[in-house]
Motif scaffolding. Structure first.
Motif, PDB file in Angstrom:
ATOM      1  N   TRP A   1       0.819  -1.225   0.000  1.00 17.90           N
ATOM      2  CA  TRP A   1       0.000   0.000   0.000  1.00 17.90           C
ATOM      3  C   TRP A   1       0.847   1.266   0.000  1.00 17.90           C
ATOM      4  O   TRP A   1       0.318   2.357  -0.142  1.00 17.90           O
ATOM      5  CB  TRP A   1      -0.926   0.005   1.222  1.00 17.90           C
ATOM      6  N   LYS A   2       2.137   1.112   0.198  1.00 12.33           N
ATOM      7  CA  LYS A   2       3.033   2.286   0.280  1.00 12.33           C
ATOM      8  C   LYS A   2       2.464   3.295   1.287  1.00 12.33           C
ATOM      9  O   LYS A   2       1.863   2.879   2.267  1.00 12.33           O
ATOM     10  CB  LYS A   2       3.242   2.888  -1.116  1.00 12.33           C
ATOM     11  N   MET A   3       2.604   4.606   1.034  1.00 11.42           N
ATOM     12  CA  MET A   3       2.138   5.591   2.020  1.00 11.42           C
ATOM     13  C   MET A   3       0.735   6.062   1.636  1.00 11.42           C
ATOM     14  O   MET A   3       0.517   7.217   1.287  1.00 11.42           O
ATOM     15  CB  MET A   3       3.125   6.771   2.099  1.00 11.42           C
TER      16      MET A   3
ATOM     17  N   GLY B   1      14.321  -3.302   1.099  1.00 14.37           N
ATOM     18  CA  GLY B   1      15.044  -2.892  -0.109  1.00 14.37           C
ATOM     19  C   GLY B   1      14.149  -2.538  -1.275  1.00 14.37           C
ATOM     20  O   GLY B   1      14.579  -2.633  -2.434  1.00 14.37           O
ATOM     21  N   HIS B   2      12.900  -2.124  -0.985  1.00 14.55           N
ATOM     22  CA  HIS B   2      12.053  -1.674  -2.087  1.00 14.55           C
ATOM     23  C   HIS B   2      12.780  -0.559  -2.831  1.00 14.55           C
ATOM     24  O   HIS B   2      13.492   0.242  -2.223  1.00 14.55           O
ATOM     25  CB  HIS B   2      10.703  -1.185  -1.552  1.00 14.55           C
ATOM     26  N   SER B   3      12.587  -0.462  -4.134  1.00 19.97           N
ATOM     27  CA  SER B   3      13.368   0.506  -4.924  1.00 19.97           C
ATOM     28  C   SER B   3      13.136   1.944  -4.450  1.00 19.97           C
ATOM     29  O   SER B   3      14.024   2.776  -4.551  1.00 19.97           O
ATOM     30  CB  SER B   3      13.073   0.370  -6.415  1.00 19.97           C
TER      31      SER B   3
ATOM     32  N   ILE C   1       7.890  -0.014 -12.050  1.00 20.06           N
ATOM     33  CA  ILE C   1       7.102   0.302 -10.849  1.00 20.06           C
ATOM     34  C   ILE C   1       6.314   1.591 -11.053  1.00 20.06           C
ATOM     35  O   ILE C   1       6.891   2.654 -11.306  1.00 20.06           O
ATOM     36  CB  ILE C   1       8.020   0.410  -9.607  1.00 20.06           C
ATOM     37  N   GLY C   2       5.000   1.458 -10.984  1.00 13.42           N
ATOM     38  CA  GLY C   2       4.136   2.629 -11.080  1.00 13.42           C
ATOM     39  C   GLY C   2       4.080   3.262 -12.461  1.00 13.42           C
ATOM     40  O   GLY C   2       3.558   4.369 -12.619  1.00 13.42           O
ATOM     41  N   THR C   3       4.592   2.595 -13.480  1.00 10.64           N
ATOM     42  CA  THR C   3       4.648   3.195 -14.822  1.00 10.64           C
ATOM     43  C   THR C   3       3.597   2.630 -15.771  1.00 10.64           C
ATOM     44  O   THR C   3       3.377   3.180 -16.836  1.00 10.64           O
ATOM     45  CB  THR C   3       6.029   2.932 -15.469  1.00 10.64           C
TER      46      THR C   3
ATOM     47  N   GLY D   1       5.706  -4.875 -10.226  1.00 12.26           N
ATOM     48  CA  GLY D   1       5.894  -3.762 -11.157  1.00 12.26           C
ATOM     49  C   GLY D   1       4.728  -3.692 -12.125  1.00 12.26           C
ATOM     50  O   GLY D   1       4.652  -4.483 -13.059  1.00 12.26           O
ATOM     51  N   SER D   2       3.770  -2.768 -11.845  1.00 10.30           N
ATOM     52  CA  SER D   2       2.610  -2.549 -12.716  1.00 10.30           C
ATOM     53  C   SER D   2       1.768  -3.808 -12.940  1.00 10.30           C
ATOM     54  O   SER D   2       1.211  -4.008 -14.025  1.00 10.30           O
ATOM     55  CB  SER D   2       3.044  -1.944 -14.064  1.00 10.30           C
ATOM     56  N   VAL D   3       1.681  -4.644 -11.914  1.00 10.30           N
ATOM     57  CA  VAL D   3       0.772  -5.800 -12.007  1.00 10.30           C
ATOM     58  C   VAL D   3      -0.652  -5.294 -11.803  1.00 10.30           C
ATOM     59  O   VAL D   3      -0.912  -4.463 -10.936  1.00 10.30           O
ATOM     60  CB  VAL D   3       1.105  -6.867 -10.929  1.00 10.30           C
TER      61      VAL D   3
ATOM     62  N   VAL E   1       1.873  -6.340  -5.700  1.00 11.37           N
ATOM     63  CA  VAL E   1       1.000  -5.381  -6.379  1.00 11.37           C
ATOM     64  C   VAL E   1       0.980  -4.061  -5.610  1.00 11.37           C
ATOM     65  O   VAL E   1       0.650  -4.041  -4.425  1.00 11.37           O
ATOM     66  CB  VAL E   1      -0.448  -5.948  -6.454  1.00 11.37           C
ATOM     67  N   GLY E   2       1.318  -2.972  -6.282  1.00 12.23           N
ATOM     68  CA  GLY E   2       1.287  -1.657  -5.650  1.00 12.23           C
ATOM     69  C   GLY E   2      -0.037  -0.967  -5.931  1.00 12.23           C
ATOM     70  O   GLY E   2      -1.049  -1.222  -5.266  1.00 12.23           O
ATOM     71  N   GLY E   3      -0.050  -0.102  -6.950  1.00  9.73           N
ATOM     72  CA  GLY E   3      -1.231   0.718  -7.253  1.00  9.73           C
ATOM     73  C   GLY E   3      -2.536  -0.062  -7.330  1.00  9.73           C
ATOM     74  O   GLY E   3      -3.558   0.369  -6.782  1.00  9.73           O
ATOM     75  N   ALA E   4      -2.517  -1.236  -7.969  1.00 12.21           N
ATOM     76  CA  ALA E   4      -3.764  -1.999  -8.152  1.00 12.21           C
ATOM     77  C   ALA E   4      -4.210  -2.703  -6.866  1.00 12.21           C
ATOM     78  O   ALA E   4      -5.262  -3.346  -6.850  1.00 12.21           O
ATOM     79  CB  ALA E   4      -3.596  -3.013  -9.281  1.00 12.21           C
TER      80      ALA E   4
END
Ligand code: PGA
Length: 247
Positions: A9-11, A96-98, A169-171, A205-207, A226-229
């Motif tokens: 979920w990041k921040m 170690g997330h980018s 990532i996020g692109t 990465g953009s999954v 999965v980040g954004g999604a």
């Protein structure tokens, strides 16, 4: 081995939105049997982990931190130790997330200490590795990954390795599935060479709900990060459902 579906979920999020997210996710998943097929993990902002633990107590979802400190305790204002994460119910921690490598200048030596701390606290570290766009252009991907993986040589205990090229990532751009499979296979080989153990290698990465199935079905890829999604219960729920069907 069941496949991993991991949310980062990041921040993002707040008390109300997290409560709403989990209740909608729970309704969506209903009684569908995912527990035996998948390991679902949510890595949330640290201040919400205790609440998330309570919200997910009857669901087949584990929780994880997004980082831990390289020391066990002490005068490190604002930091969170691996033991604290374990204490509030985490079983995993991203390391170690980018974005941490980029914005916090985390290098291999500090990341190795963090992996050791996490394992010592009984957590499974999810070590994120990946090349930049320039490194890829220079055909240096495997060399970069080897360097990033080398920190695992001295460590003991469980680890998940997440291959996340930072240009993906996020692109909205992902590498070709075939490339991801080849790289994940190479990561597993290198890990085996370093530790004599079998690796568990996932892709991030953009999954999203459209491309998740390819990664999940691959025998060389043990899951997805999965980040954004993962921020909306609808898309994350859909990714979980697709992954469970295909596992
Ligand atoms: P993304 O993020 O899915 O939004 O690309 C993945 C990650 O940062 O782990």
């Amino acid at each position: 081995m069941s496949k991993y579906v991991i949310a980062n979920w990041k921040m993002n999020g707040a008390s109300a939105s997290i409560t709403d997210h989990i209740s909608r996710l729970a309704k969506r998943l209903g009684s569908k049997a995912i527990a035996n097929k998948l390991s679902v993990i949510i890595c949330a902002p640290h201040v919400y982990l205790s609440a998330l633990k309570t919200l997910t107590k009857d669901l087949p979802i584990s929780i994880g931190g997004q980082d831990c400190h390289s020391h066990a305790k002490g005068a490190f204002t604002g930091e969170t130790s691996a033991e604290m994460l374990a204490d509030v119910g985490c079983r995993y921690v991203l390391i170690g997330h980018s974005e941490r490598r980029k914005y916090n200048g985390e290098d291999e030596s500090v990341l190795q200490e963090k992996v050791i701390m996490a394992q010592h606290a009984g957590l499974t570290p999810i070590l994120c590795i990946g090349e930049s766009a320039i490194e890829r252009e220079q055909k240096a991907t495997l060399e970069v990954l080897r360097r990033q993986l080398s920190i695992l040589k001295e460590t003991q205990g469980n680890v998940l390795i997440s291959y996340e090229p930072d240009w993906a990532i996020g692109t909205g751009i992902t590498p070709d599935l075939e490339d991801v499979q080849i790289v994940c296979h190479s990561i597993a080989d290198e890990y085996q060479r370093l530790t004599d153990k079998n690796a568990c290698v996932i892709y991030g990465g953009s999954v999203n709900a459209e491309n998740a199935s390819g990664f999940i079905q691959s025998k060389d890829i043990d899951g997805i990060l999965v980040g954004g999604a993962s921020l909306a219960p609808e898309s994350f729920g859909q990714i979980i459902e697709i992954s469970a069907q295909l596992s």
